[in-house]
Structure formats: C-alpha cells, structure tokens
Design a protein around this motif. Structure first.
Motif, PDB file in Angstrom:
ATOM      1  N   VAL A  73       0.811  -1.219   0.000  1.00  0.00           N
ATOM      2  CA  VAL A  73       0.000   0.000   0.000  1.00  0.00           C
ATOM      3  C   VAL A  73       0.847   1.273   0.000  1.00  0.00           C
ATOM      4  O   VAL A  73       0.319   2.358  -0.206  1.00  0.00           O
TER       5      VAL A  73
ATOM      6  N   SER B  29      -5.092   3.177  -5.288  1.00  0.00           N
ATOM      7  CA  SER B  29      -5.395   1.916  -4.608  1.00  0.00           C
ATOM      8  C   SER B  29      -6.049   0.970  -5.596  1.00  0.00           C
ATOM      9  O   SER B  29      -6.780   1.407  -6.494  1.00  0.00           O
TER      10      SER B  29
ATOM     11  N   LYS C 152      -1.755  -1.475  -4.444  1.00  0.00           N
ATOM     12  CA  LYS C 152      -1.865  -0.270  -5.256  1.00  0.00           C
ATOM     13  C   LYS C 152      -1.426  -0.584  -6.674  1.00  0.00           C
ATOM     14  O   LYS C 152      -0.925  -1.661  -6.966  1.00  0.00           O
TER      15      LYS C 152
END
Length: 140
Positions: free
Chosen positions: A88, A120, A127
């Motif tokens: 992320v 995202s 991501k």
C-alpha cells in the motif's frame, strides 16, 4: 473479410522477482508489435515499465507468493502502462545524490511520461502505478 483490430488491454501476472523484469519488457514488446505504430512507444515504454516493475519488486513489503501484475492498453494516442503490487506504500520521487546507485527511477518516469500516478487497487489489496506515454515523433 478480415479487419485489423487494435489489441485490447493486455494483462499478465509475473513472479515478484528481479528476474521477471526482462519478461515484463518482452511482453510489452510483443504487445506493441501488434499495434500499427507500436515502435513509436517502444523505447520509452520499455524503460518506464522496467523502472516501475523493479520498484515494485524492490519496495513491495508483501508476502513472497504475491505476484506483480502488468497491464498495457492503448487509449487514444497514449499508451497506458500499469504495474500492480500488493503493497500500500505509494511511491514518491526523491533527489538522488550523484554517487547514489539507486533513486532515479521515478525521476525518469516524471520526465518521460505524459502523466503518471498511483491509486489503490479496486476490490483488492495494494496499489497500482500508472503511466501514460505519448508516441515518439522520431524513430532511432
């Protein structure tokens, strides 16, 4: 009658290892070979895909069994590349010192892409980083 059709989006999932970077570039070359003017994107696209894929391998803090997904699509006159990973943490450009061996990948992306960004993954973990690449006006 046969009609020439532009290839749609190409998607592949590759092992999250440095040795997969050449395979990602090979798949991109194969995709571009199916486009009437694919060679006009090739050099910049291969360089940027290699940088984004290598960044995903190096910086992704996800389990080893997670794969990196690459996507290629021609949208209008721009080539869109995406690299999806399970981490992320968003990439951020940094200034590399002259003696640094790393740290220039996003600088290249910023300089050579028409636009780029990070988002995202919808309905998933992690991501994706995307770039839009304009066709070269000259061929080497």
């Amino acid at each position: 009658m046969l009609t020439s059709r532009r290839p749609r989006m190409f998607v592949a999932r590759l092992d999250s290892r440095t040795e997969s970077t050449p395979l990602a570039r090979y798949l991109l070359r194969a995709y571009l070979s199916g486009l009437p003017s694919g060679e006009r994107y090739r050099d910049t696209a291969e360089l940027l895909l290699g940088e984004l894929f290598a960044n995903a391998v190096q910086h992704c803090d996800a389990p080893d069994d997670r794969r990196i997904e690459v996507r290629f699509a021609l949208t209008g006159s721009l080539l869109r590349l995406e690299v999806h990973d399970a981490d992320v943490t968003r990439p951020s450009p940094r200034t590399a010192a002259p003696c640094d061996e790393h740290g220039r990948g996003l600088f290249l992306v910023n300089e050579l892409a028409e636009r780029w960004g990070c988002a995202s993954r919808p309905c998933g973990i992690g991501k994706f980083v995307w770039v839009l690449i304009a066709p070269s006006t000259t061929l080497a």
